[in-house]
Scaffold this motif. Sequence first.
Motif, PDB file in Angstrom:
ATOM      1  N   ASN A   1      39.898 -59.207 -51.533  1.00 30.33           N
ATOM      2  CA  ASN A   1      39.081 -58.828 -52.675  1.00 30.33           C
ATOM      3  C   ASN A   1      37.830 -59.698 -52.654  1.00 30.33           C
ATOM      4  OD1 ASN A   1      40.897 -56.945 -53.720  1.00 30.33           O
ATOM      5  ND2 ASN A   1      42.004 -58.527 -54.828  1.00 30.33           N
ATOM      6  N   LEU A   2      36.646 -59.063 -52.720  1.00 29.61           N
ATOM      7  CA  LEU A   2      35.383 -59.789 -52.698  1.00 29.61           C
ATOM      8  C   LEU A   2      34.771 -59.738 -54.087  1.00 29.61           C
ATOM      9  CD1 LEU A   2      33.884 -58.285 -49.436  1.00 29.61           C
ATOM     10  CD2 LEU A   2      35.028 -60.456 -49.697  1.00 29.61           C
ATOM     11  N   SER A   3      34.297 -60.878 -54.536  1.00 30.87           N
ATOM     12  CA  SER A   3      33.602 -60.983 -55.802  1.00 30.87           C
ATOM     13  C   SER A   3      32.245 -61.606 -55.529  1.00 30.87           C
ATOM     14  CB  SER A   3      34.405 -61.837 -56.783  1.00 30.87           C
ATOM     15  OG  SER A   3      33.700 -62.010 -57.973  1.00 30.87           O
ATOM     16  N   ILE A   4      31.174 -60.885 -55.847  1.00 32.94           N
ATOM     17  CA  ILE A   4      29.813 -61.341 -55.575  1.00 32.94           C
ATOM     18  C   ILE A   4      29.114 -61.586 -56.906  1.00 32.94           C
ATOM     19  CG2 ILE A   4      27.621 -60.786 -54.471  1.00 32.94           C
ATOM     20  CD1 ILE A   4      29.224 -58.901 -52.624  1.00 32.94           C
ATOM     21  N   GLU A   5      28.609 -62.813 -57.087  1.00 27.46           N
ATOM     22  CA  GLU A   5      27.912 -63.150 -58.326  1.00 27.46           C
ATOM     23  C   GLU A   5      26.420 -62.988 -58.145  1.00 27.46           C
ATOM     24  OE1 GLU A   5      29.004 -66.919 -59.954  1.00 27.46           O
ATOM     25  OE2 GLU A   5      31.085 -66.628 -59.410  1.00 27.46           O
TER      26      GLU A   5
ATOM     27  N   PHE B   1      31.028 -56.843 -58.390  1.00 27.42           N
ATOM     28  CA  PHE B   1      29.759 -57.520 -58.643  1.00 27.42           C
ATOM     29  C   PHE B   1      29.791 -58.086 -60.053  1.00 27.42           C
ATOM     30  CE2 PHE B   1      28.889 -54.236 -55.539  1.00 27.42           C
ATOM     31  CZ  PHE B   1      28.256 -54.960 -54.557  1.00 27.42           C
ATOM     32  N   GLN B   2      29.465 -59.371 -60.173  1.00 31.63           N
ATOM     33  CA  GLN B   2      29.471 -60.028 -61.481  1.00 31.63           C
ATOM     34  C   GLN B   2      28.050 -60.456 -61.821  1.00 31.63           C
ATOM     35  OE1 GLN B   2      32.246 -63.228 -61.033  1.00 31.63           O
ATOM     36  NE2 GLN B   2      34.008 -61.883 -61.157  1.00 31.63           N
ATOM     37  N   GLY B   3      27.690 -60.351 -63.073  1.00 29.04           N
ATOM     38  CA  GLY B   3      26.386 -60.813 -63.528  1.00 29.04           C
ATOM     39  C   GLY B   3      25.323 -59.731 -63.567  1.00 29.04           C
ATOM     40  N   LEU B   4      25.670 -58.491 -63.229  1.00 27.03           N
ATOM     41  CA  LEU B   4      24.690 -57.412 -63.296  1.00 27.03           C
ATOM     42  C   LEU B   4      24.564 -56.923 -64.725  1.00 27.03           C
ATOM     43  CD1 LEU B   4      25.484 -55.186 -60.196  1.00 27.03           C
ATOM     44  CD2 LEU B   4      23.605 -56.764 -60.510  1.00 27.03           C
ATOM     45  N   HIS B   5      23.342 -56.824 -65.197  1.00 33.17           N
ATOM     46  CA  HIS B   5      23.128 -56.325 -66.550  1.00 33.17           C
ATOM     47  C   HIS B   5      22.208 -55.105 -66.552  1.00 33.17           C
ATOM     48  CE1 HIS B   5      25.157 -59.797 -68.200  1.00 33.17           C
ATOM     49  NE2 HIS B   5      24.391 -60.584 -67.467  1.00 33.17           N
TER      50      HIS B   5
ATOM     51  N   ILE C   1      21.725 -63.271 -51.553  1.00 29.43           N
ATOM     52  CA  ILE C   1      23.108 -63.665 -51.822  1.00 29.43           C
ATOM     53  C   ILE C   1      23.458 -64.802 -50.878  1.00 29.43           C
ATOM     54  CG2 ILE C   1      25.504 -62.907 -51.831  1.00 29.43           C
ATOM     55  CD1 ILE C   1      24.431 -60.048 -52.264  1.00 29.43           C
ATOM     56  N   ARG C   2      23.897 -65.917 -51.438  1.00 32.74           N
ATOM     57  CA  ARG C   2      24.291 -67.063 -50.617  1.00 32.74           C
ATOM     58  C   ARG C   2      25.809 -67.045 -50.453  1.00 32.74           C
ATOM     59  NH1 ARG C   2      21.978 -71.426 -54.496  1.00 32.74           N
ATOM     60  NH2 ARG C   2      23.480 -70.230 -55.634  1.00 32.74           N
ATOM     61  N   LYS C   3      26.295 -67.803 -49.496  1.00 31.78           N
ATOM     62  CA  LYS C   3      27.738 -67.868 -49.262  1.00 31.78           C
ATOM     63  C   LYS C   3      28.470 -68.412 -50.478  1.00 31.78           C
ATOM     64  CE  LYS C   3      27.648 -68.032 -44.311  1.00 31.78           C
ATOM     65  NZ  LYS C   3      28.248 -68.547 -43.112  1.00 31.78           N
ATOM     66  N   GLU C   4      27.816 -69.270 -51.245  1.00 35.35           N
ATOM     67  CA  GLU C   4      28.442 -69.829 -52.456  1.00 35.35           C
ATOM     68  C   GLU C   4      28.619 -68.759 -53.534  1.00 35.35           C
ATOM     69  OE1 GLU C   4      25.214 -71.378 -51.547  1.00 35.35           O
ATOM     70  OE2 GLU C   4      26.362 -72.400 -50.008  1.00 35.35           O
TER      71      GLU C   4
ATOM     72  N   GLY D   1      23.490 -56.880 -46.104  1.00 33.67           N
ATOM     73  CA  GLY D   1      23.356 -56.422 -47.485  1.00 33.67           C
ATOM     74  C   GLY D   1      22.591 -57.401 -48.342  1.00 33.67           C
ATOM     75  N   SER D   2      22.784 -58.680 -48.089  1.00 31.55           N
ATOM     76  CA  SER D   2      22.052 -59.711 -48.817  1.00 31.55           C
ATOM     77  C   SER D   2      20.564 -59.599 -48.548  1.00 31.55           C
ATOM     78  CB  SER D   2      22.552 -61.098 -48.424  1.00 31.55           C
ATOM     79  OG  SER D   2      21.736 -62.099 -48.988  1.00 31.55           O
ATOM     80  N   ARG D   3      20.205 -59.440 -47.294  1.00 31.39           N
ATOM     81  CA  ARG D   3      18.795 -59.300 -46.943  1.00 31.39           C
ATOM     82  C   ARG D   3      18.216 -58.020 -47.532  1.00 31.39           C
ATOM     83  NH1 ARG D   3      20.911 -61.096 -42.021  1.00 31.39           N
ATOM     84  NH2 ARG D   3      20.902 -58.966 -41.232  1.00 31.39           N
ATOM     85  N   GLY D   4      18.990 -56.950 -47.490  1.00 31.98           N
ATOM     86  CA  GLY D   4      18.516 -55.672 -48.023  1.00 31.98           C
ATOM     87  C   GLY D   4      18.294 -55.703 -49.518  1.00 31.98           C
TER      88      GLY D   4
END
Length: 95
Positions: free
Chosen positions: A91-95, A30-34, A74-77, A61-64
């Motif tokens: 490897n999954l990277s979610i922004e 996960f990227q961008g979490l502060h 969370i969008r596909k982009e 998970g996006s809806r949750g």
Amino acid sequence: MPVFDADKQTVHVTLDLSDSQPYVVRRIEFQGLHKFSDRYLRRRIPLREGQPVNDRALEAGSRGSARTGYFKPIRKEDIHVQMDDVSHTANLSIE
């Protein structure tokens, strides 16, 4: 994956019957979490490391996470997938 056509009142179903082994999630990042730890989001996404890649689990998970009110959906982009064809891992990277 069912595709519904309300006008014709039909459903088109595509089945994947390939013999190839599925890609397994090696790492979810996960990227961008502060303000929140990774663990907070990992509990809301039913996809786990070591499981086969599953688009529906990511969508759930996006809806949750969006229902909490703390995150935008969370969008596909926002999801970047790096596939390794040799080891059939991703490897999954979610922004």
